[in-house]
Design an enzyme around this catalytic site. Sequence first.
Site, PDB file in Angstrom:
ATOM      1  N   GLU A  38     -20.149 -16.184 -18.117  1.00 46.20           N
ATOM      2  CA  GLU A  38     -19.812 -14.779 -17.838  1.00 46.20           C
ATOM      3  C   GLU A  38     -21.033 -13.994 -17.353  1.00 46.20           C
ATOM      4  OE1 GLU A  38     -19.759 -11.771 -20.822  1.00 46.20           O
ATOM      5  OE2 GLU A  38     -19.804 -13.218 -22.454  1.00 46.20           O
TER       6      GLU A  38
ATOM      7  N   LYS B 278     -19.529 -10.742 -33.394  1.00 47.55           N
ATOM      8  CA  LYS B 278     -20.629  -9.982 -33.977  1.00 47.55           C
ATOM      9  C   LYS B 278     -20.212  -9.353 -35.301  1.00 47.55           C
ATOM     10  CE  LYS B 278     -21.269  -8.201 -29.939  1.00 47.55           C
ATOM     11  NZ  LYS B 278     -20.974  -9.246 -29.000  1.00 47.55           N
TER      12      LYS B 278
HETATM   13  N1  PSU Z   1     -21.642 -11.057 -26.663  1.00 50.38           N
HETATM   14  C1  PSU Z   1     -22.923 -10.909 -26.259  1.00 50.38           C
HETATM   15  N2  PSU Z   1     -23.207 -10.072 -25.273  1.00 50.38           N
HETATM   16  C2  PSU Z   1     -22.234  -9.405 -24.631  1.00 50.38           C
HETATM   17  C3  PSU Z   1     -20.864  -9.605 -25.008  1.00 50.38           C
HETATM   18  C4  PSU Z   1     -20.624 -10.434 -26.040  1.00 50.38           C
HETATM   19  O1  PSU Z   1     -23.823 -11.544 -26.781  1.00 50.38           O
HETATM   20  O2  PSU Z   1     -22.543  -8.650 -23.719  1.00 50.38           O
HETATM   21  C5  PSU Z   1     -19.762  -8.992 -24.188  1.00 50.38           C
HETATM   22  C6  PSU Z   1     -18.793 -10.111 -23.725  1.00 50.38           C
HETATM   23  O3  PSU Z   1     -18.669 -10.030 -22.336  1.00 50.38           O
HETATM   24  C7  PSU Z   1     -17.488  -9.773 -24.404  1.00 50.38           C
HETATM   25  C8  PSU Z   1     -17.604  -8.268 -24.452  1.00 50.38           C
HETATM   26  O4  PSU Z   1     -16.355 -10.207 -23.689  1.00 50.38           O
HETATM   27  O5  PSU Z   1     -18.961  -8.059 -24.863  1.00 50.38           O
HETATM   28  C9  PSU Z   1     -16.631  -7.639 -25.393  1.00 50.38           C
HETATM   29  O6  PSU Z   1     -16.620  -6.272 -25.123  1.00 50.38           O
HETATM   30  P1  PSU Z   1     -15.566  -5.321 -25.858  1.00 50.38           P
HETATM   31  O7  PSU Z   1     -15.984  -5.345 -27.282  1.00 50.38           O
HETATM   32  O8  PSU Z   1     -15.725  -3.988 -25.199  1.00 50.38           O
HETATM   33  O9  PSU Z   1     -14.212  -5.925 -25.619  1.00 50.38           O
END
Ligand code: PSU
Length: 304
Positions: free
Chosen positions: A21, A159
């Site tokens: 990604e 996380k």
């Molecule tokens: N984990 C990381 N760095 C990130 C993300 C996840 O270490 O930048 C990103 C991924 O692209 C994941 C997104 O799909 O955060 C999720 O965002 P949200 O919580 O807004 O759905």
Amino acid sequence: MRVAGDVSAALADGTAVVALESTLLAHGLPPGRNRKVADAVEDAVRAAGAVPATIAVLDGRLRVGLDPAGLDRVCDPAAGLAKLSARDLGPAIALGRDGATTIASTALIAHAAGIGVFGTGGLGGVHLPSPGQASSWDVSADLDVLASTPVAVVCSGVKSVLDIAATIEVLETRSVPVLGYRTDSFPAFYRRESHFGVPWRVDTPAAAAAVIAEHRRGPAHSGVLVANPVPVEHELDAALHDRLLSEGMAKVAASDVRGGDVTPVLLEHFHTASDGASLDTNEALVLSNVTLAAEIAVELARGG
Ligand code: PSU
Ligand code: MN
């Protein structure tokens, strides 16, 4: 969709390919460091015998596999790439924009391109409510897409800023198999363990590949989550982690940061307030995950 030459050649002859990604580069890591990680991640996939396909949207086109100039654009803050979730693909294409893809949008594009394995950092999940709120209503589209897209995602769980219990419940409801890789605990990104278990454990790439292959043969159209804890020597110290977490949550609660901006703001707080310690953890877990993804993709290409 524009598929890079090495990726389309690999797909045509059945060589292992791993989707990567671009949001973790553009919105999860600081400028400079992100470009180094972009190369390191691709190198790790190649070293494990697979072809990397970093995914983004550039000039309104879906791109599967980026050249160095494409990676430069993704990693350049001056290029100002938007964070594109699944819902944003139509608008970005129609309006000719650039954007970095999240797990949700990357998995959709990978599947459309014929790629079945994806290595990344941490899955989005169910966000905790702010004080006084019954629900945040912030549930990452990553979960919805995994529920309906047959791509195996290798990540370090979710996380610890998220509601991990609720995230695991949604994965169960949406019929996504969760495999702990050499662990019985659902990993919490910066930390190897959470308070929650995993329903299944695998200890080799071949075992993970066998499960993924069998799941694909079955009636479900969902993806598979392979949860791989950060290597032990790169785990963030527990006390430091807990302090950063409560500070970061308080910072978001006191601000008007909402929606897709929440995760980048929290990550940024971890990185600056830990003096870069969380960055080392983040980089190490991404490298470990993409390596495992490549090993699994190689097993699947062998017919596993
Ligand atoms: N984990 C990381 N760095 C990130 C993300 C996840 O270490 O930048 C990103 C991924 O692209 C994941 C997104 O799909 O955060 C999720 O965002 P949200 O919580 O807004 O759905
Ligand atoms: Mn969200």
